[in-house]
Design a protein around this motif. Sequence first.
Motif, PDB file in Angstrom:
ATOM      1  N   UNK A 391      14.314  -1.101  -6.474  1.00 55.13           N
ATOM      2  CA  UNK A 391      13.684  -0.193  -7.503  1.00 55.13           C
ATOM      3  C   UNK A 391      12.273  -0.877  -7.699  1.00 55.13           C
ATOM      4  N   UNK A 392      12.020  -2.114  -7.969  1.00 57.90           N
ATOM      5  CA  UNK A 392      10.641  -2.855  -8.547  1.00 57.90           C
ATOM      6  C   UNK A 392      10.200  -3.076  -7.380  1.00 57.90           C
ATOM      7  N   UNK A 393      10.511  -3.081  -6.398  1.00 59.34           N
ATOM      8  CA  UNK A 393       9.728  -3.737  -5.069  1.00 59.34           C
ATOM      9  C   UNK A 393       8.306  -2.791  -4.882  1.00 59.34           C
ATOM     10  N   UNK A 394       8.453  -1.432  -5.072  1.00 61.85           N
ATOM     11  CA  UNK A 394       7.321  -0.788  -4.754  1.00 61.85           C
ATOM     12  C   UNK A 394       6.192  -0.968  -5.850  1.00 61.85           C
ATOM     13  N   UNK A 395       6.708  -1.235  -7.247  1.00 57.48           N
ATOM     14  CA  UNK A 395       5.781  -1.332  -8.261  1.00 57.48           C
ATOM     15  C   UNK A 395       4.964  -2.664  -7.998  1.00 57.48           C
ATOM     16  N   UNK A 396       5.884  -3.774  -7.598  1.00 57.87           N
ATOM     17  CA  UNK A 396       5.242  -4.979  -7.474  1.00 57.87           C
ATOM     18  C   UNK A 396       4.366  -5.056  -6.148  1.00 57.87           C
ATOM     19  N   UNK A 397       4.538  -4.036  -5.161  1.00 55.47           N
ATOM     20  CA  UNK A 397       3.638  -3.849  -4.287  1.00 55.47           C
ATOM     21  C   UNK A 397       2.431  -3.370  -4.576  1.00 55.47           C
ATOM     22  N   UNK A 398       2.270  -2.708  -5.752  1.00 53.97           N
ATOM     23  CA  UNK A 398       1.260  -1.830  -6.027  1.00 53.97           C
ATOM     24  C   UNK A 398       0.302  -3.157  -6.853  1.00 53.97           C
ATOM     25  N   UNK A 399       0.865  -3.878  -7.816  1.00 54.72           N
ATOM     26  CA  UNK A 399       0.073  -5.044  -8.287  1.00 54.72           C
ATOM     27  C   UNK A 399      -0.513  -5.932  -7.149  1.00 54.72           C
ATOM     28  N   UNK A 400       0.390  -6.448  -6.025  1.00 53.42           N
ATOM     29  CA  UNK A 400       0.139  -7.306  -5.094  1.00 53.42           C
ATOM     30  C   UNK A 400      -1.166  -6.867  -4.121  1.00 53.42           C
ATOM     31  N   UNK A 401      -1.304  -5.485  -4.091  1.00 53.14           N
ATOM     32  CA  UNK A 401      -2.372  -5.085  -3.692  1.00 53.14           C
ATOM     33  C   UNK A 401      -3.709  -5.324  -4.105  1.00 53.14           C
ATOM     34  N   UNK A 402      -3.514  -5.280  -5.373  1.00 55.80           N
ATOM     35  CA  UNK A 402      -4.843  -5.966  -6.155  1.00 55.80           C
ATOM     36  C   UNK A 402      -5.113  -7.279  -5.850  1.00 55.80           C
ATOM     37  N   UNK A 403      -3.978  -8.245  -5.895  1.00 52.03           N
ATOM     38  CA  UNK A 403      -4.168  -9.595  -5.810  1.00 52.03           C
ATOM     39  C   UNK A 403      -2.772 -10.346  -6.404  1.00 52.03           C
ATOM     40  N   UNK A 404      -2.385 -11.283  -5.763  1.00 55.03           N
ATOM     41  CA  UNK A 404      -1.235 -11.983  -6.118  1.00 55.03           C
ATOM     42  C   UNK A 404      -1.236 -12.775  -7.266  1.00 55.03           C
ATOM     43  N   UNK A 445      15.628   9.833  -1.581  1.00 57.69           N
ATOM     44  CA  UNK A 445      16.870   9.001  -1.954  1.00 57.69           C
ATOM     45  C   UNK A 445      18.116   9.370  -1.170  1.00 57.69           C
ATOM     46  N   UNK A 446      18.222  10.481  -0.502  1.00 57.01           N
ATOM     47  CA  UNK A 446      19.591  11.067   0.122  1.00 57.01           C
ATOM     48  C   UNK A 446      19.321  10.400   1.504  1.00 57.01           C
ATOM     49  N   UNK A 447      18.220  10.318   2.041  1.00 62.55           N
ATOM     50  CA  UNK A 447      18.140   9.675   3.269  1.00 62.55           C
ATOM     51  C   UNK A 447      17.789   8.049   3.331  1.00 62.55           C
ATOM     52  N   UNK A 464       8.302   7.036   1.327  1.00 65.23           N
ATOM     53  CA  UNK A 464       9.628   6.532   1.374  1.00 65.23           C
ATOM     54  C   UNK A 464       9.827   5.310   0.589  1.00 65.23           C
ATOM     55  N   UNK A 465       8.786   4.647   1.216  1.00 63.59           N
ATOM     56  CA  UNK A 465       8.829   2.944   0.471  1.00 63.59           C
ATOM     57  C   UNK A 465       8.412   2.994  -1.094  1.00 63.59           C
ATOM     58  N   UNK A 466       7.694   4.222  -1.551  1.00 64.49           N
ATOM     59  CA  UNK A 466       7.486   4.457  -2.894  1.00 64.49           C
ATOM     60  C   UNK A 466       8.413   5.412  -3.473  1.00 64.49           C
ATOM     61  N   UNK A 467       9.556   5.640  -3.248  1.00 61.72           N
ATOM     62  CA  UNK A 467      10.568   6.858  -3.373  1.00 61.72           C
ATOM     63  C   UNK A 467      10.732   6.486  -4.990  1.00 61.72           C
ATOM     64  N   UNK A 468      11.033   5.418  -5.500  1.00 66.19           N
ATOM     65  CA  UNK A 468      11.389   5.007  -7.052  1.00 66.19           C
ATOM     66  C   UNK A 468      10.060   5.358  -7.584  1.00 66.19           C
ATOM     67  N   UNK A 469       8.813   5.010  -7.221  1.00 66.54           N
ATOM     68  CA  UNK A 469       7.730   5.474  -8.052  1.00 66.54           C
ATOM     69  C   UNK A 469       7.582   6.851  -8.073  1.00 66.54           C
ATOM     70  N   UNK A 470       7.787   7.583  -6.906  1.00 67.24           N
ATOM     71  CA  UNK A 470       7.845   8.980  -7.079  1.00 67.24           C
ATOM     72  C   UNK A 470       8.883   9.685  -8.026  1.00 67.24           C
ATOM     73  N   UNK A 471      10.113   8.932  -8.240  1.00 68.79           N
ATOM     74  CA  UNK A 471      11.128   9.177  -9.313  1.00 68.79           C
ATOM     75  C   UNK A 471      10.544   9.210 -10.370  1.00 68.79           C
ATOM     76  N   UNK A 472      10.035   8.232 -10.919  1.00 67.55           N
ATOM     77  CA  UNK A 472       9.540   8.215 -12.335  1.00 67.55           C
ATOM     78  C   UNK A 472       8.424   9.088 -12.412  1.00 67.55           C
TER      79      UNK A 472
END
Length: 882
Positions: A391-404, A445-447, A464-472
């Motif tokens: 669930x949190x991996x996609x949100x962390x990826x958005x932050x990491x794209x800016x910088x670790x 999510x079904x797939x 697909x990798x951002x499916x939980x971002x799309x959910x919220x």
Amino acid sequence: MGELWRSQPMQLVQLFIQIDAAHDTVDELGQLGLIQFIDLNPNVNAFQRNFVTEVKMADEMERKLRFFEEQIEKANADLEIGHQPIRIEKGDDPLLRVKMDELEGKFEDLEKELQQMNNNQEMLNRNYNELIEFKHVLEKDDDFFQEAADFGRDEESVVVRGGEESEGLLGPKSTGGDSQVGGLIKLGFITGVINRAKFPVFERLLFRATHGNRYVKYAQIDQLIKDPQNGEPVSKNVFIIFFSGEKLQAKIKKLCESFGANLYPCPETAQERSELSKQILTRIDDLNVVLARTLEHRRQVLSTVAVHLESWKTKVKKEKAIFHTMNMFNYDVGRRCLIAEGWTPASAIKEELIQKALRKAKERSGALVPSIMSVIATKEQPPTYFKTNKFTRAYQGIIDSYGIARYGEVNPAPLSIITFPFLFAIMFGDVGHGFLMLFFTFFLLYKEKDWEKKKLNEMIETPFNGRYVLLLMSLFSIYTGFLYNELFSVPLDLCGTNWKINTTTNSYYIKDIHRTYEFGVDPVWKGNDNELLFYNSLKMKLSIILGVTQMCVGIFLKMLNGIHFNKWIEVIWETIPQMTFMVCIFGYLSYLIFYKWLAIPFALNDQLRKTIPGTPGVNCTKNPGTQDAPMLINVMIYMFLGIMDTPYSDSPNYTAYKCLVPGQWLVQLIFVLAAVISVPLMLLVKPCVMNSRHKRAVQQGLYHHVDNSDHPEGHQDTATEHKERGGGHGGGHGEHGEEEFDFGEFFVHQIIETIEFVLGAISNTASYLRLWALSLAHSELSTVFWKMLIIEYALEKSVTENDKTVPHTYTYSAVGIPLLFVTASIWLAFTIGVLMLMESLSAFLHALRLHWVEFQNKFYKGDGVKFLPFSYERLLSGETDE
């Protein structure tokens, strides 16, 4: 969320591993996936390391596995009807327990066997193609000679000899009473097969080479013939060339050779050609049997390989990663052990996960001496490690794209889980559009289980990798859609409007002055003449409130970072003045917005109740509204320009303070002075204190590096420690304490930061107005699509009112339903293509910008190094090429 707030505590560990247990130890640590090893041989060439031979062997085995996979794909591409494709299976394989040397020998034998089968099959295919071509040559040549014989019976005699000079094809010819031409014309012939695409060029060059002294006949072969090298079907022609003389024969043969034509000997008589055709057909049948058996044997071998292929690839990839990791270790020849260093979470040591893996590896290898692990005290900056889930991996990826995140600093990801989809929804708010996005998210999510381990197309993999971002994002869009009361731009009257139209005066009046619409915006505003005025005011002010709130949270997080890193100078003389500046100007503006929303309407309602007591409804024309309340932009302007004016009734700027908080002038004076004073505090105090500390440290002989913490020695690491550990890890942290303190450079840097903050406070606040602009654009664009396609085009042309005096009587056009269906389809296409794809992408990018630029630049450094442990999970998922 505590695991995401700051990086997990990290520790530097040192391992002493016996050479006999090294392979199994690294294997166990790879399964655990909690150590990021440091390269202790950064200056050693890759070809001079201890285990380069094993790495090369693994590379060679990977090449053979790719060869096996190519052969399986080629066999499936050439699959005949009735055969099942060869499937590459996944699962546990007992051959994984085989040693690499034995597996390498098996690969070698399989490769040789497959290469031998490929060579044999290519040779058989070439023989088969030659027999097929020879069969067609005999059939077509028989037709050629039959035509020549029929022609000769009428006009001339035909005498031919295949491939040699012979008696002429044409005999002596008599022309009435003229003298007879003596002797027969001697002609030879060459016959063969050529690629049909090359034949026109071949025929032209043949004409030029022989100067026209040839006779050519050709016929197309209906059957496609496979090329033995690439297996592609090729169209070919049979040709026969008649000529005279040995020189022409040599030229024609060279030309045929240059065009890749296959030449075949053709018998002289029809009987010989018939007998040869029967022999060729028999050989073709025999060759078909041999080819079928060869293909079946090859298929059996490839099926056996396919069962183990994925397991072999996993095994080889792991082995290569193990030896590549072991090349990063120091080899102690005297003690016959490897020395390794790496970063690991402190929790892994506390829970003895590393120790258990070392003990298990010792038992597997049968080593007599156990591996030893020790924690090294260091002041190097560790890598940053956040423990995430799906669930949190996609949100962390958005932050990491800016910088670790720098090790220890606050991670924006926990807050972004809520703020990012909410800001997106502010711009994209619509109940219908939110539900469409939600349905798409439910499909992803079904797939999830089916697609999680598969390699997807990039266009599908990204959402697909951002499916939980799309959910919220979709849920928040539905929520803000209810706030705006919009369903595909159509207002929702869920609670019943509090306004009613007066048909006499054609104006609206409030039905109940004691009632406020329960949730969201009253739907009566949608579609009215002053719709834009109302929504512009509402959304603009909401954007400012959200922006100021988020930026103040960012400054507060900067304060938390300063407290965590013990940088009290930054906390007291930089962060607090920044918060003061922001609150005194833009926080005050947000307060005035709330005050104007809440206090003034209540005062007006009290006035209305006193003026017209007991009246069930109040006409809008009698409602003074808020037009007498001052505009907030004027209040903010006079807050600075009218600071010297006294707030008396004879002041020309008195109207700027009317109907607002008591004592407003004094409050604004205090806020302006506080904001002005905070700027030199941000600019001057920190450089002066740092310079004073630097001078004091130099006098005391303690100077290495002066930072803005309360410890003059800073967080430096001595060169001796760094050298003893082999030069440090490859993460690029380096050592603190190498730069000399330069007051001029530091002061210039502080000037830039101060100017950037002061100007950024204004520009960033204005930047949040994009929430208002995109929300308005989304709503209006949706309204245009709905009105133009559905209302004004479909409904108005298909439905007409019979008699306006009798309501609810309509006539429906014959083309009404088809027209409505077509326009609804066009509307749906525009909605999905423009609003759901383009507008959602635009809102996503703007929300991303607000987080990266306006929010994170207040506190987030983003110059850390990500924790990348040696992990089989990461290795097999494709995150690393090791």
